[in-house]
Design a protein around this motif. Structure first.
Motif, PDB file in Angstrom:
ATOM      1  N   THR B 218      80.417  33.493  38.970  1.00 21.44           N
ATOM      2  CA  THR B 218      79.089  33.892  38.537  1.00 21.44           C
ATOM      3  C   THR B 218      78.066  33.058  39.286  1.00 21.44           C
ATOM      4  O   THR B 218      78.111  31.822  39.258  1.00 21.44           O
ATOM      5  CB  THR B 218      78.942  33.702  37.022  1.00 21.44           C
ATOM      6  N   ALA B 219      77.199  33.725  40.044  1.00 19.83           N
ATOM      7  CA  ALA B 219      76.162  33.032  40.802  1.00 19.83           C
ATOM      8  C   ALA B 219      75.067  34.025  41.107  1.00 19.83           C
ATOM      9  O   ALA B 219      75.310  35.239  41.106  1.00 19.83           O
ATOM     10  CB  ALA B 219      76.732  32.466  42.107  1.00 19.83           C
ATOM     11  N   LEU B 220      73.891  33.533  41.362  1.00 20.65           N
ATOM     12  CA  LEU B 220      72.742  34.381  41.727  1.00 20.65           C
ATOM     13  C   LEU B 220      72.518  35.448  40.657  1.00 20.65           C
ATOM     14  O   LEU B 220      72.028  36.528  40.952  1.00 20.65           O
ATOM     15  CB  LEU B 220      72.983  35.067  43.086  1.00 20.65           C
ATOM     16  N   GLY B 221      72.906  35.152  39.408  1.00 23.36           N
ATOM     17  CA  GLY B 221      72.725  36.124  38.336  1.00 23.36           C
ATOM     18  C   GLY B 221      73.648  37.321  38.434  1.00 23.36           C
ATOM     19  O   GLY B 221      73.406  38.356  37.814  1.00 23.36           O
ATOM     20  N   VAL B 230      80.374  35.151  49.390  1.00 24.73           N
ATOM     21  CA  VAL B 230      80.449  34.612  50.756  1.00 24.73           C
ATOM     22  C   VAL B 230      79.071  34.161  51.239  1.00 24.73           C
ATOM     23  O   VAL B 230      78.044  34.528  50.685  1.00 24.73           O
ATOM     24  CB  VAL B 230      80.992  35.673  51.741  1.00 24.73           C
ATOM     25  N   CYS B 231      79.086  33.368  52.307  1.00 29.16           N
ATOM     26  CA  CYS B 231      77.849  32.935  52.961  1.00 29.16           C
ATOM     27  C   CYS B 231      77.158  34.161  53.565  1.00 29.16           C
ATOM     28  O   CYS B 231      77.792  34.962  54.244  1.00 29.16           O
ATOM     29  CB  CYS B 231      78.168  31.911  54.052  1.00 29.16           C
ATOM     30  N   ALA B 232      75.865  34.273  53.316  1.00 24.98           N
ATOM     31  CA  ALA B 232      75.132  35.443  53.813  1.00 24.98           C
ATOM     32  C   ALA B 232      75.059  35.459  55.332  1.00 24.98           C
ATOM     33  O   ALA B 232      74.786  36.489  55.929  1.00 24.98           O
ATOM     34  CB  ALA B 232      73.720  35.448  53.227  1.00 24.98           C
ATOM     35  N   LYS B 233      75.337  34.320  55.948  1.00 24.62           N
ATOM     36  CA  LYS B 233      75.245  34.264  57.410  1.00 24.62           C
ATOM     37  C   LYS B 233      76.636  34.475  58.045  1.00 24.62           C
ATOM     38  O   LYS B 233      76.841  35.377  58.827  1.00 24.62           O
ATOM     39  CB  LYS B 233      74.646  32.934  57.833  1.00 24.62           C
ATOM     40  N   LEU B 249      69.981  34.905  48.118  1.00 21.22           N
ATOM     41  CA  LEU B 249      71.188  34.926  48.933  1.00 21.22           C
ATOM     42  C   LEU B 249      71.830  33.540  48.900  1.00 21.22           C
ATOM     43  O   LEU B 249      71.150  32.534  48.697  1.00 21.22           O
ATOM     44  CB  LEU B 249      70.866  35.304  50.383  1.00 21.22           C
ATOM     45  N   ALA B 250      73.152  33.521  49.109  1.00 22.21           N
ATOM     46  CA  ALA B 250      73.874  32.254  49.103  1.00 22.21           C
ATOM     47  C   ALA B 250      74.323  31.920  50.523  1.00 22.21           C
ATOM     48  O   ALA B 250      74.667  32.814  51.295  1.00 22.21           O
ATOM     49  CB  ALA B 250      75.085  32.353  48.182  1.00 22.21           C
ATOM     50  N   TYR B 251      74.311  30.641  50.866  1.00 19.13           N
ATOM     51  CA  TYR B 251      74.679  30.203  52.212  1.00 19.13           C
ATOM     52  C   TYR B 251      75.620  29.006  52.127  1.00 19.13           C
ATOM     53  O   TYR B 251      75.551  28.220  51.181  1.00 19.13           O
ATOM     54  CB  TYR B 251      73.436  29.779  53.014  1.00 19.13           C
TER      55      TYR B 251
END
Lengths: 271, 342
Positions: B218-221, B230-233, B249-251
């Motif tokens: 659970t992350a970013l709601g 995963v990393c957005a990049k 976004l998560a990185y």
């Protein structure tokens, strides 16, 4: 002079890899010969001295990462500097350089090169100058460039490019290839148009800076600049501007007059 | 008439000579032969066990007849005696003419030529569907033109099924639910329409929009499959490693710093501890120094800005007067940040 010797001796004793010799009235490396034996040094700062010749033997300090010679009297550099294996930051700002040695661009890991306030122009750069692929910041403000060679597009890692207060009459379109650029200073030049390719770059985010005041811009750019920098970039990206730019280039108008403000630069050789 | 005389005026079909009295004579269908003349037209040897084959008036032993005239099976290479299947420009034993995909015998049920292969009707439908990038329904064996429904490891037309909860006919949005988490046997799986599925409270992965049966991140709601967070990049899963959030976004650590500039201007490394930000740059606290004389500066040190580099007052005062004058003038005429924001 004994004071300088004392500082060096202390640094040797404490094995401090960073050496500060700021404003010590040093005019030659001959005055500090033991410096060249301190192979453990990672930083030497010699700001505000009177050094005019950089000894080639300095390149023997193979652990050196930062060399700062800001505000000296350096007129010429040894080629050996470019072979220093760990040199990351080289500050030669405020000197009297009017040329760079052949092969200057051979630095293996140079990241920051500061040549602010010298007497350099496009003909003072050696052929391989733009081969320093590791470069992330290039400071060329307060020099005499009229044009920037298109090879600047090779500097793929460049994030900072300062061309403030030169004589630039145009920028190469290859500047649009510097995809990581987030700081561009072109204020105080003789620029009237910008290549539309500049619109490829992300220069309007809050992590970016573009400074472009004090140029004889064509009216539509000047108008957009009044409203804001992001408007200039949006305008560069428009079809209208591509037309305006094409017409301006084909008209081949004479370059705007040289600015007189910088003729009093202290880096200029005395007549 | 003494025996033998009845052949007095007769002659051998092959050599035209007559027969000696008491000589052995071969008689087939009224034709008479010397035994040494009654041989295979190909190998001139007598017929084993007297069996011969006739073709265009010549007689052949079994071996030579097959060599010369009998068809060879396209599959096993043996001669074919009896029923010959002529198909695909070759001859086949009925037992040898098989569907090239499922090995079913094709002799009686017929076949379809597909890309130079003989296929049974079912396999042909499947091959045709595959070549169009489509599936064949596991239930009705016809091609699925629209989106297929995956269920218990097979694909189907969605309309063959109804929602296990509300009974509505399903469409391709239907969801397969593993009713007993932890059991992999998909015989336990059931199908639900999207509406009923959403009401069951099974978390949906924010990345792939599919239900999450196993571990939930659970992350970013939102919820994610572990391998889909995963990393957005770089798109590598965090797998429990620290992540950095920015604008929804998560990185990963490396790309967050690379993208959002928290690399130290001096050492060019990710800043581990406190970050000093100024002049559109960031520094490790211990690397923040005057760009001219490298003297360390603290949060509180007043400094000048020179080409967006920090410059201590002492150094700035040493600048040539004409430069200071120019910088002052440029500073006064440049648009202020506050006015740009307004």
């Amino acid at each position: 002079m004994s004071k300088v010797r004392k500082i060096i001796d202390e640094a040797k004793e404490s094995k401090n890899p960073e050496l500060d010799l700021v404003d010590k009235g040093i005019s030659s490396f001959d005055e500090i010969p033991s410096l060249l034996t301190m192979l453990n040094l990672t930083r030497i700062t010699l700001t505000h001295n009177r050094i005019s010749v950089v000894t080639p033997a300095l390149a023997n300090l193979t652990n050196l990462e930062i060399l700062n010679l800001f505000n000296n009297q350096v007129e010429e550099l040894p080629t050996s500097l470019s072979s220093m294996p760990k040199l990351r930051i080289l500050n030669l700002g405020m000197n009297k350089l009017s040329a760079l040695p052949r092969g200057f661009g051979a630095f293996p890991v140079l990241e920051v090169l500061d040549l602010t306030y010298n007497n350099l122009n496009e003909s003072s750069l050696p052929g391989n100058f733009f081969m320093i692929e590791t470069l992330r910041a290039l400071y060329l403000g307060d020099n005499d460039f009229e044009r920037i060679p298109p090879e600047i597009g090779h500097l793929k890692n460049l994030q900072i490019l300062v061309l403030r207060d030169n004589d630039l009459v145009e920028l190469p379109k290859e500047i649009g290839e510097l995809v990581r650029l987030r700081e561009l200073h072109i204020q105080g030049n003789r620029l009237s148009v910008l290549p539309p390719e500049l619109g490829n770059l992300d220069l309007t985010s809050n992590k970016s800076v573009i400074r472009m005041e004090n140029n004889p811009w064509v009216a539509p750019i000047a108008d957009q600049l009044q409203v804001g920098l992001s408007h200039v970039i949006d305008y560069l990206r428009s079809e209208t501007y591509k037309f305006v730019y094409g017409r301006h280039i084909s008209a081949n108008a004479p370059a705007p007059a040289r600015l007189t403000e910088r003729t009093k630069k202290s880096s200029k050789p005395k007549p | 008439m003494p025996p033998g005389d009845m052949y007095k005026n007769t002659q051998c079909v092959r050599c035209d000579y007559g027969f000696e009295p008491h000589e052995k004579i071969v008689n087939t269908n009224g034709e008479l032969w010397h035994p040494q003349c009654f041989v295979c037209a190909q190998c001139f040897r007598s017929f084993p066990e007297g069996i011969f084959y006739e073709f265009e008036g010549r007689k052949y032993c079994e071996h030579d007849f097959q060599m010369l005239f009998a068809p060879c099976c396209g599959r096993c290479g043996e001669f074919i005696i009896g029923r010959v299947i002529k198909a695909m420009n070759a001859n086949w034993h009925p037992k040898c003419f098989l569907c090239e995909m499922c090995d079913k015998e094709l002799a009686d049920q017929g076949f379809i030529r597909h890309q130079n292969k003989a296929l049974c009707h079912d396999c042909n439908a499947r091959a045709k569907a595959a070549s169009l990038g489509k599936h064949v329904c596991h239930k009705c064996h016809s091609m699925i033109d629209d989106r297929p429904l995956r269920f218990r490891g097979e694909v189907y037309h969605p309309y063959h099924f109804n929602c296990s909860s509300c009974g509505i006919e399903l469409n391709a949005d239907a969801r397969e639910v593993k009713s007993r988490p932890g059991f992999t046997a998909n015989e336990m799986n059931e199908l639900y329409c999207l509406r009923c599925h959403d009401k069951m409270g099974i978390p949906i992965c924010g990345a792939c929009r599919r239900p999450i049966e196993e571990r939930v991140v659970t992350a970013l709601g939102k919820h994610f499959h572990v391998e889909h967070f995963v990393c957005a990049k770089c798109e590598k899963p965090f797998l429990g490693n620290r992540h950095y959030e920015k604008k929804g976004l998560a990185y990963c650590e490396t790309h967050y710093h690379q993208l959002f500039g928290n690399l130290c201007f001096v050492c060019n490394q990710v800043i581990g501890g406190d970050v000093f930000t100024a002049l559109n740059k960031a520094w490790c606290v211990h690397h923040f120094a005057c760009s001219v004389c490298d003297t360390k500066m603290s949060q509180k040190t007043k400094f000048y800005e020179f080409d967006l580099k920090p410059t201590c007052k002492k150094c700035f005062d040493k600048f040539p007067a004409e430069l200071r004058k120019r910088l002052k003038k440029a500073y006064e005429t440049s648009p202020r940040k506050s006015s740009a924001a307004n």
